[in-house]
Write a protein that holds these residues in place. Structure first.
Motif, PDB file in Angstrom:
ATOM      1  N   THR A  47      32.850 -51.294  76.600  1.00 32.14           N
ATOM      2  CA  THR A  47      33.342 -52.268  77.401  1.00 32.14           C
ATOM      3  C   THR A  47      32.431 -53.563  77.086  1.00 32.14           C
ATOM      4  O   THR A  47      31.278 -53.499  76.834  1.00 32.14           O
ATOM      5  CB  THR A  47      32.879 -51.985  78.842  1.00 32.14           C
ATOM      6  OG1 THR A  47      33.609 -50.780  79.119  1.00 32.14           O
ATOM      7  CG2 THR A  47      33.541 -53.153  79.865  1.00 32.14           C
ATOM      8  N   ALA A  49      31.757 -58.288  77.514  1.00 32.74           N
ATOM      9  CA  ALA A  49      32.122 -59.118  78.115  1.00 32.74           C
ATOM     10  C   ALA A  49      31.551 -60.421  77.114  1.00 32.74           C
ATOM     11  O   ALA A  49      30.397 -60.174  76.591  1.00 32.74           O
ATOM     12  CB  ALA A  49      31.144 -59.300  79.329  1.00 32.74           C
ATOM     13  N   VAL A  57      35.594 -66.821  79.890  1.00 32.19           N
ATOM     14  CA  VAL A  57      35.150 -65.521  80.131  1.00 32.19           C
ATOM     15  C   VAL A  57      36.038 -64.568  79.433  1.00 32.19           C
ATOM     16  O   VAL A  57      37.444 -64.484  79.636  1.00 32.19           O
ATOM     17  CB  VAL A  57      34.673 -65.004  81.414  1.00 32.19           C
ATOM     18  CG1 VAL A  57      34.150 -63.585  81.366  1.00 32.19           C
ATOM     19  CG2 VAL A  57      33.818 -65.945  81.796  1.00 32.19           C
ATOM     20  N   LEU A  59      36.821 -60.350  78.792  1.00 28.00           N
ATOM     21  CA  LEU A  59      36.599 -59.060  79.278  1.00 28.00           C
ATOM     22  C   LEU A  59      37.368 -58.152  78.426  1.00 28.00           C
ATOM     23  O   LEU A  59      38.668 -58.118  78.764  1.00 28.00           O
ATOM     24  CB  LEU A  59      36.664 -58.789  80.766  1.00 28.00           C
ATOM     25  CG  LEU A  59      35.599 -59.699  81.585  1.00 28.00           C
ATOM     26  CD1 LEU A  59      36.205 -59.443  83.339  1.00 28.00           C
ATOM     27  CD2 LEU A  59      34.240 -59.364  81.438  1.00 28.00           C
ATOM     28  N   MET A  82      35.198 -59.154  69.451  1.00 31.68           N
ATOM     29  CA  MET A  82      34.840 -60.364  70.430  1.00 31.68           C
ATOM     30  C   MET A  82      34.959 -61.800  69.642  1.00 31.68           C
ATOM     31  O   MET A  82      35.477 -62.640  70.043  1.00 31.68           O
ATOM     32  CB  MET A  82      33.592 -60.173  71.071  1.00 31.68           C
ATOM     33  CG  MET A  82      33.300 -58.714  72.114  1.00 31.68           C
ATOM     34  SD  MET A  82      34.726 -58.959  73.264  1.00 31.68           S
ATOM     35  CE  MET A  82      33.795 -59.951  74.475  1.00 31.68           C
ATOM     36  N   CYS A  87      35.014 -65.502  70.865  1.00 29.26           N
ATOM     37  CA  CYS A  87      33.611 -65.344  71.682  1.00 29.26           C
ATOM     38  C   CYS A  87      32.604 -65.924  70.661  1.00 29.26           C
ATOM     39  O   CYS A  87      32.649 -65.441  69.656  1.00 29.26           O
ATOM     40  CB  CYS A  87      33.312 -63.947  72.138  1.00 29.26           C
ATOM     41  SG  CYS A  87      34.522 -63.454  73.572  1.00 29.26           S
ATOM     42  N   ALA A  90      28.362 -62.661  73.271  1.00 28.44           N
ATOM     43  CA  ALA A  90      29.126 -61.445  73.780  1.00 28.44           C
ATOM     44  C   ALA A  90      27.908 -60.405  73.940  1.00 28.44           C
ATOM     45  O   ALA A  90      27.134 -60.274  73.375  1.00 28.44           O
ATOM     46  CB  ALA A  90      30.180 -60.795  72.838  1.00 28.44           C
ATOM     47  N   LEU A  93      28.764 -53.872  77.366  1.00 29.96           N
ATOM     48  CA  LEU A  93      28.564 -53.287  78.743  1.00 29.96           C
ATOM     49  C   LEU A  93      28.411 -51.787  78.756  1.00 29.96           C
ATOM     50  O   LEU A  93      28.538 -51.008  77.584  1.00 29.96           O
ATOM     51  CB  LEU A  93      29.526 -53.983  79.806  1.00 29.96           C
ATOM     52  CG  LEU A  93      29.315 -55.257  79.795  1.00 29.96           C
ATOM     53  CD1 LEU A  93      30.543 -55.929  80.756  1.00 29.96           C
ATOM     54  CD2 LEU A  93      27.975 -56.001  80.360  1.00 29.96           C
ATOM     55  N   THR A  99      34.396 -46.486  80.761  1.00 29.01           N
ATOM     56  CA  THR A  99      35.082 -47.733  79.988  1.00 29.01           C
ATOM     57  C   THR A  99      36.521 -47.542  80.751  1.00 29.01           C
ATOM     58  O   THR A  99      37.385 -46.726  80.431  1.00 29.01           O
ATOM     59  CB  THR A  99      35.147 -47.447  78.748  1.00 29.01           C
ATOM     60  OG1 THR A  99      33.934 -47.862  77.954  1.00 29.01           O
ATOM     61  CG2 THR A  99      36.212 -48.309  78.035  1.00 29.01           C
ATOM     62  N   ILE A 101      39.585 -50.046  82.668  1.00 27.65           N
ATOM     63  CA  ILE A 101      40.103 -51.397  83.171  1.00 27.65           C
ATOM     64  C   ILE A 101      41.266 -51.063  84.107  1.00 27.65           C
ATOM     65  O   ILE A 101      42.267 -50.147  83.844  1.00 27.65           O
ATOM     66  CB  ILE A 101      40.487 -52.517  81.859  1.00 27.65           C
ATOM     67  CG1 ILE A 101      41.029 -53.892  82.505  1.00 27.65           C
ATOM     68  CG2 ILE A 101      41.678 -51.929  81.102  1.00 27.65           C
ATOM     69  CD1 ILE A 101      41.027 -54.918  81.314  1.00 27.65           C
ATOM     70  N   ILE A 130      32.982 -55.101  87.357  1.00 26.42           N
ATOM     71  CA  ILE A 130      32.948 -56.695  87.213  1.00 26.42           C
ATOM     72  C   ILE A 130      34.527 -56.981  87.726  1.00 26.42           C
ATOM     73  O   ILE A 130      35.440 -56.435  87.212  1.00 26.42           O
ATOM     74  CB  ILE A 130      32.745 -57.122  85.849  1.00 26.42           C
ATOM     75  CG1 ILE A 130      31.435 -57.110  85.313  1.00 26.42           C
ATOM     76  CG2 ILE A 130      33.016 -58.493  85.769  1.00 26.42           C
ATOM     77  CD1 ILE A 130      31.358 -57.604  83.990  1.00 26.42           C
ATOM     78  N   ALA A 132      37.590 -59.895  88.253  1.00 26.96           N
ATOM     79  CA  ALA A 132      38.032 -60.989  87.957  1.00 26.96           C
ATOM     80  C   ALA A 132      39.111 -61.222  89.102  1.00 26.96           C
ATOM     81  O   ALA A 132      39.988 -60.455  89.096  1.00 26.96           O
ATOM     82  CB  ALA A 132      38.605 -61.064  86.786  1.00 26.96           C
TER      83      ALA A 132
END
Length: 133
Positions: A47, A49, A57, A59, A82, A87, A90, A93, A99, A101, A130, A132
């Motif tokens: 994972t 960010a 941002v 993710l 990333m 990005c 980065a 995580l 992991t 979503i 996290i 969003a």
């Protein structure tokens, strides 16, 4: 994004913070990939960010340990992904079976890996996230 060594420089300026294992991109360059370590070099579910140059941002999750779906990503792979998404900074995580979503309308979107199950009925109970909105 900063390291634990830099925390004292930032602590009085923070309103929200997220801990991570590795800063993988800093100012567009790879950083702190710990090349040569099992954690860094082995492809795992990951994972990440990140932040683009314009402040967007990003993710992502990368599934892994499931050859029919995905083999995962090394930290170098993750940094490349990333960067390819634009990005400039980065972090890696929590990964592995954590992991996941999730979408409001769809529920679990990816295919989380847990040593016990490979289906969407057995996601791990994870005490952090996290969001969003």
């Amino acid at each position: 994004m900063g390291t634990s060594d830099e925390y004292l420089n930032y602590k009085d300026k923070l309103t929200t913070a997220v801990g991570a294992s590795h800063v993988i991109l800093r100012k567009g360059k790879t950083d702190n990939l710990s090349i040569g370590t099992e954690f860094s070099d082995t492809r795992h579910p990951r994972t990440a960010a990140g932040v683009t140059d314009d402040g967007t941002v990003v993710l992502i999750v990368v599934d892994g340990r499931q050859p029919s779906i995905s083999n995962g990503a090394s930290l170098a792979d993750l940094a490349y992904i990333m960067a390819s998404l634009g990005c400039v900074d980065a972090v890696n995580l929590d990964g592995g079976g954590s992991t996941t979503i999730w979408g409001k309308e769809t529920g679990v979107i990816n295919h989380p890996y847990d040593n016990r199950k490979f289906d969407h009925e057995g996601e791990r109970k994870i005490p952090n996230m996290i969001v969003a909105y």
